[in-house]
Write an enzyme that holds these catalytic residues in place. Structure first.
Site, PDB file in Angstrom:
ATOM      1  CG  ASP A  91      -1.075  -3.667  -5.772  1.00 52.18           C
ATOM      2  OD1 ASP A  91      -0.469  -4.655  -6.209  1.00 52.18           O
ATOM      3  OD2 ASP A  91      -0.509  -2.688  -5.244  1.00 52.18           O
ATOM      4  CE  LYS A 118       2.043  -7.197  -8.319  1.00 50.95           C
ATOM      5  NZ  LYS A 118       2.578  -5.951  -7.722  1.00 50.95           N
ATOM      6  NE  ARG A 122      -1.663 -10.657  -5.706  1.00 49.84           N
ATOM      7  CZ  ARG A 122      -1.263  -9.471  -5.281  1.00 49.84           C
ATOM      8  NH1 ARG A 122      -1.277  -8.443  -6.108  1.00 49.84           N
ATOM      9  NH2 ARG A 122      -0.854  -9.314  -4.045  1.00 49.84           N
ATOM     10  NE  ARG A 164      -2.300  -5.757  -3.102  1.00 54.98           N
ATOM     11  CZ  ARG A 164      -2.558  -4.662  -2.386  1.00 54.98           C
ATOM     12  NH1 ARG A 164      -3.809  -4.385  -2.043  1.00 54.98           N
ATOM     13  NH2 ARG A 164      -1.591  -3.849  -2.001  1.00 54.98           N
TER      14      ARG A 164
END
Length: 202
Positions: A91, A118, A122, A164
């Site tokens: 993460d 994800k 990502r 994120r």
């Protein structure tokens, strides 16, 4: 119940402390499960000035280690991040990619193909958005290669509806010259509604 702070959330402030000149940050009461703090292992290999102060077992109700994290601005070097450590920092790879843009030399991240499934792909999102800011970064099938240090410049970026990504870009904006605007920043409410309330982004 006493619930320690989430390491993944703390990671953004750890990186801010490492990258913003003159910074020193103490993050208190963070969960330090050894299977979740692979980022700290990599940061130490990158020459980061970061240390953990573990609380005595008698002082905590949790069965897992808890402590404070102290971070100071650091001159960093590139490293190879092997696939075997990826599960312990999966993460944190968006923020690790940002760190790599400011480290001297090449940083190679391997074995992170899971990132492609994800909230978004990502790997592609990280490379796309950091490239907008001027990073020397390219994607591979299961990771990325970053060459640094590079000067970053403010740009219009997209969160890709990924909390994120949004938080990583906000930290990037702290060291980029000029203004950085993040479209879809409100997605941070998914995991960290108070992220922008602590003053560090001002």
């Amino acid at each position: 119940l006493e619930i320690p702070g989430d390491f993944s959330s703390a990671a953004y402030f750890i990186v801010a402390g490492l990258l913003v000149p003159g910074s020193e940050i103490l993050i208190k009461n963070v969960g330090l499960n050894p299977y979740r703090i692979g980022l700290l292992t990599i940061l130490k290999k990158m020459n980061a000035n970061v240390s953990c102060i573990l609380y005595p077992v008698s002082c905590i109700q949790s069965a897992e280690p808890v402590g404070d994290i102290r971070v100071r601005f650091s001159s960093l070097k590139g490293v190879t991040v092997p696939g075997k450590v990826i599960p312990s920092l999966i993460d944190e790879i968006p923020i690790l990619a940002l760190i790599a843009t400011q480290a001297k030399g090449m940083t190679i991240i391997k074995g992170a193909g899971e990132l492609r499934v994800k909230e978004t792909d990502r790997i592609k999102a990280i490379v796309t958005e950091l490239s907008k800011l001027g990073a020397n970064i390219r994607e591979t099938a299961s990771g990325m290669i970053v060459k640094g240090p590079t000067r970053l410049y403010g740009a219009r970026c997209l969160s890709h509806n990924d909390h994120r990504m949004a938080m990583m870009l906000a930290i990037a904006g702290l060291i980029a010259e000029g203004r950085t605007k993040i479209s879809g920043f409100e997605v941070v409410n998914k995991s960290f509604p108070s992220f922008a309330d602590n003053g560090i982004l001002k």
